[in-house]
Motif scaffolding. Structure first.
Motif, PDB file in Angstrom:
ATOM      1  N   ARG A 314       0.824  -1.372   0.040  1.00 14.12           N
ATOM      2  CA  ARG A 314       0.044   0.016  -0.039  1.00 14.12           C
ATOM      3  C   ARG A 314       0.942   1.124  -0.116  1.00 14.12           C
ATOM      4  NH1 ARG A 314      -2.965  -1.086   5.253  1.00 14.12           N
ATOM      5  NH2 ARG A 314      -0.968  -1.714   5.845  1.00 14.12           N
ATOM      6  N   SER A 315       1.993   0.978   0.424  1.00 12.97           N
ATOM      7  CA  SER A 315       3.081   2.395   0.355  1.00 12.97           C
ATOM      8  C   SER A 315       3.165   2.935  -1.002  1.00 12.97           C
ATOM      9  CB  SER A 315       4.273   1.903   0.951  1.00 12.97           C
ATOM     10  OG  SER A 315       5.069   1.110  -0.173  1.00 12.97           O
ATOM     11  N   SER A 316       3.304   4.235  -0.747  1.00 12.25           N
ATOM     12  CA  SER A 316       3.567   4.963  -2.257  1.00 12.25           C
ATOM     13  C   SER A 316       4.535   6.172  -1.677  1.00 12.25           C
ATOM     14  CB  SER A 316       2.324   5.590  -2.775  1.00 12.25           C
ATOM     15  OG  SER A 316       1.990   6.591  -1.833  1.00 12.25           O
ATOM     16  N   SER A 317       4.917   6.755  -2.968  1.00  4.20           N
ATOM     17  CA  SER A 317       6.089   7.902  -2.664  1.00  4.20           C
ATOM     18  C   SER A 317       5.232   9.099  -1.933  1.00  4.20           C
ATOM     19  CB  SER A 317       6.400   8.572  -3.902  1.00  4.20           C
ATOM     20  OG  SER A 317       5.217   9.013  -4.679  1.00  4.20           O
ATOM     21  N   ALA A 318       3.923   8.871  -1.761  1.00  6.88           N
ATOM     22  CA  ALA A 318       3.123  10.010  -0.753  1.00  6.88           C
ATOM     23  C   ALA A 318       2.478   9.388   0.280  1.00  6.88           C
ATOM     24  CB  ALA A 318       1.934  10.551  -1.799  1.00  6.88           C
ATOM     25  N   ASP A 319       2.994   8.094   0.904  1.00  5.45           N
ATOM     26  CA  ASP A 319       2.426   7.820   2.142  1.00  5.45           C
ATOM     27  C   ASP A 319       3.279   6.919   2.928  1.00  5.45           C
ATOM     28  OD1 ASP A 319       0.785   7.129   4.040  1.00  5.45           O
ATOM     29  OD2 ASP A 319      -0.576   5.575   2.934  1.00  5.45           O
ATOM     30  N   PHE A 320       4.036   7.458   3.706  1.00  6.01           N
ATOM     31  CA  PHE A 320       4.891   6.653   4.584  1.00  6.01           C
ATOM     32  C   PHE A 320       4.276   6.604   6.027  1.00  6.01           C
ATOM     33  CE2 PHE A 320       8.895   7.783   2.242  1.00  6.01           C
ATOM     34  CZ  PHE A 320       8.440   7.055   1.410  1.00  6.01           C
ATOM     35  N   SER A 321       3.070   6.538   6.223  1.00  2.00           N
ATOM     36  CA  SER A 321       2.176   6.312   7.711  1.00  2.00           C
ATOM     37  C   SER A 321       2.595   4.996   7.961  1.00  2.00           C
ATOM     38  CB  SER A 321       1.009   6.505   7.442  1.00  2.00           C
ATOM     39  OG  SER A 321       0.357   5.706   6.574  1.00  2.00           O
ATOM     40  N   LYS A 322       2.671   3.863   7.497  1.00  5.13           N
ATOM     41  CA  LYS A 322       3.105   2.587   7.948  1.00  5.13           C
ATOM     42  C   LYS A 322       4.742   2.739   8.518  1.00  5.13           C
ATOM     43  CE  LYS A 322       2.936  -2.418   7.282  1.00  5.13           C
ATOM     44  NZ  LYS A 322       2.631  -3.427   6.564  1.00  5.13           N
ATOM     45  N   PHE A 323       5.548   3.307   7.799  1.00  3.39           N
ATOM     46  CA  PHE A 323       6.889   3.545   8.379  1.00  3.39           C
ATOM     47  C   PHE A 323       6.934   4.411   9.712  1.00  3.39           C
ATOM     48  CE2 PHE A 323      10.763   5.868   8.703  1.00  3.39           C
ATOM     49  CZ  PHE A 323      11.693   4.866   8.322  1.00  3.39           C
ATOM     50  N   ARG A 324       5.877   5.252   9.775  1.00  5.67           N
ATOM     51  CA  ARG A 324       5.752   6.290  10.914  1.00  5.67           C
ATOM     52  C   ARG A 324       5.277   5.315  12.016  1.00  5.67           C
ATOM     53  NH1 ARG A 324       0.669   8.512  10.615  1.00  5.67           N
ATOM     54  NH2 ARG A 324       0.223   6.370  11.802  1.00  5.67           N
ATOM     55  N   ALA A 325       4.232   4.341  11.686  1.00  9.37           N
ATOM     56  CA  ALA A 325       3.724   3.281  12.903  1.00  9.37           C
ATOM     57  C   ALA A 325       5.078   2.542  13.494  1.00  9.37           C
ATOM     58  CB  ALA A 325       2.874   2.771  12.392  1.00  9.37           C
ATOM     59  N   CYS A 326       5.847   2.029  12.471  1.00  3.99           N
ATOM     60  CA  CYS A 326       6.889   1.125  12.668  1.00  3.99           C
ATOM     61  C   CYS A 326       8.022   1.955  13.624  1.00  3.99           C
ATOM     62  CB  CYS A 326       7.668   0.677  11.362  1.00  3.99           C
ATOM     63  SG  CYS A 326       9.145  -0.467  11.669  1.00  3.99           S
ATOM     64  N   MET A 327       8.238   3.198  13.371  1.00  2.00           N
ATOM     65  CA  MET A 327       8.970   4.120  14.105  1.00  2.00           C
ATOM     66  C   MET A 327       8.649   4.248  15.375  1.00  2.00           C
ATOM     67  SD  MET A 327      11.639   4.584  11.919  1.00  2.00           S
ATOM     68  CE  MET A 327      12.458   6.067  12.673  1.00  2.00           C
ATOM     69  N   HIS A 342       5.556  -4.941  11.284  1.00  2.00           N
ATOM     70  CA  HIS A 342       5.042  -4.017  10.283  1.00  2.00           C
ATOM     71  C   HIS A 342       5.349  -4.435   8.763  1.00  2.00           C
ATOM     72  CE1 HIS A 342       3.307  -0.871  12.883  1.00  2.00           C
ATOM     73  NE2 HIS A 342       4.274  -1.159  13.566  1.00  2.00           N
ATOM     74  N   TYR A 343       6.625  -5.093   8.756  1.00  2.00           N
ATOM     75  CA  TYR A 343       6.848  -5.574   7.467  1.00  2.00           C
ATOM     76  C   TYR A 343       7.409  -7.094   7.259  1.00  2.00           C
ATOM     77  CZ  TYR A 343       7.213  -0.549   6.488  1.00  2.00           C
ATOM     78  OH  TYR A 343       7.013   1.056   6.428  1.00  2.00           O
ATOM     79  N   GLY A 344       7.175  -7.914   8.296  1.00  2.00           N
ATOM     80  CA  GLY A 344       7.606  -9.092   8.429  1.00  2.00           C
ATOM     81  C   GLY A 344       8.995  -9.401   7.965  1.00  2.00           C
ATOM     82  N   VAL A 345      10.065  -8.529   8.571  1.00  5.02           N
ATOM     83  CA  VAL A 345      11.540  -8.941   8.114  1.00  5.02           C
ATOM     84  C   VAL A 345      12.231  -8.298   9.247  1.00  5.02           C
ATOM     85  CG1 VAL A 345      11.522  -6.450   6.986  1.00  5.02           C
ATOM     86  CG2 VAL A 345      13.205  -8.415   6.050  1.00  5.02           C
TER      87      VAL A 345
END
Length: 355
Positions: A314-327, A342-345
């Motif tokens: 679902r990520s795109s160059s305009a949405d890093f909200s999942k990355f924020r949640a991971c942080m 969040h990413y299974g890795v």
């Protein structure tokens, strides 16, 4: 209290010698009830004291953390709460003066310092810096920025200051939408000419602008139009990362996302030689005196974060909200725990994927 209970017990035992068996038993039952009530009251009192102590210690720990992370609204709330308990604590009073300064409340800061019944070198320094900044901003005719607090070293041109603020405000809006996150506090920008203002510790020659809780930008960078925009985007990303989590963020993750955002190294070829270890990628890159080694660390960091982002369909160059949640989960889950959730890795798997 226990002494009185023991005395009372022996007195009742003595008196019971002159009473019947039933009366003696009744006296003993009454004594046991009293003993239970007194013990229960003492336990509740001690429990309340322990809870109050634990709350106090937790508040101190959070306050120190907020100050270290530049979360000034949080720091002010907590310091004022602590001062209700200890209104004459000079350490807390000094902290409050510094917090008011960091919030650009310069006049209020100076009035507060003048109201104190003591003085020290730190308070004098804060007061002097407040006077200097108020005068410099007035002389340059600079309005206060909406999201940034500016400090100067030397006498920069008004055009350089305004250009830096304009670029940073654009970057701020972009990052706010990108991460779906808005920092609570203003961010500090230091435009410096001398090494005294470039931050703590020696810097290798290859280091230009840095973020160490404040955006520290050499003012001559503003004369290089091809460079300053990506540099300001890069360093501001670090500021957002810090605001999103109070955890220690591994350098590959921090530098990787900043490079993805500034996009200045997208076409860099893969460096020659063996891949760096995850341990080296986690340590501060500014410790590297060799520029070639630093270039390799930056390249692998960016590729690891790009690989991470690709794992979210679902990520795109305009949405890093999942990355924020991971942080934001780094603090509670640790690096690999947050990455797995969040990413299974894991971090090691990301490094292997880009080798």
């Amino acid at each position: 209290m226990l002494v009185l209970i023991i005395i009372f017990y022996y007195l009742m035992e003595y008196l019971s010698l002159f009473l019947g068996c039933e009366m003696r038993n009744l006296i003993r039952i009454v004594f046991c009830v009293i003993l239970v009530l007194v013990a229960g009251r003492m336990w509740l009192k001690q429990r309340a004291a322990d809870e109050a102590f634990n709350r106090h210690e937790a508040l101190i720990a959070e306050t120190n953390e907020c100050i270290a992370m530049g979360e000034w609204n949080c720091a002010e709330r907590n310091v004022r709460s602590l001062m209700e308990e200890s209104p004459n604590d000079t350490n807390l009073q000094t902290h409050l003066a510094g917090i008011l300064f960091e919030q650009e409340r310069y006049e209020e800061c100076r009035q507060y310092i003048s109201s104190l019944k003591f003085s020290n070198e730190e308070l004098k320094k804060i007061d002097q810096k407040a006077v200097l900044l108020m005068r410099e901003m007035e002389e340059l005719g600079i309005e206060r920025s909406m999201h940034f607090r500016v400090e100067f070293d030397g006498h920069p041109n008004k055009s350089d200051v305004m250009e830096a603020l304009a670029v940073l405000e654009v970057a701020y809006d972009s990052l706010t939408h990108l991460f779906d996150f808005r920092p609570e506090n203003k961010m500090s920008l230091v435009l410096h000419e001398t090494a005294d203002y470039q931050g703590v510790g020696p810097r290798p020659d290859w280091v230009g602008a840095v973020f160490d809780g404040k955006l520290r930008v050499p003012v001559n960078l503003m004369q290089m139009q091809a460079m300053y925009r990506p540099v300001l985007f890069h360093e501001l990303t670090h500021s957002f990362v810090r605001a999103m989590t109070r955890a220690n963020v591994p350098l590959w993750l921090n530098e990787g996302i900043a490079q993805v955002v500034d996009a200045s190294r997208n076409d860099e070829p893969k460096p020659m030689g063996p891949a760096p270890s995850l341990k080296i990628l986690t340590e501060p890159f500014v410790n590297q005196q060799n520029k070639d080694v630093a270039v390799k660390l930056y390249w692998y960091s960016q590729k690891m974060v790009e690989e991470l982002l690709k794992r979210d369909p679902r990520s795109s160059s305009a949405d890093f909200s999942k990355f924020r949640a991971c942080m934001q989960d780094l603090r509670g889950l640790g690096v690999d725990g947050a990455l797995q959730k969040h990413y299974g890795v894991t971090a090691e798997q990301l490094l292997e994927a880009v080798k």
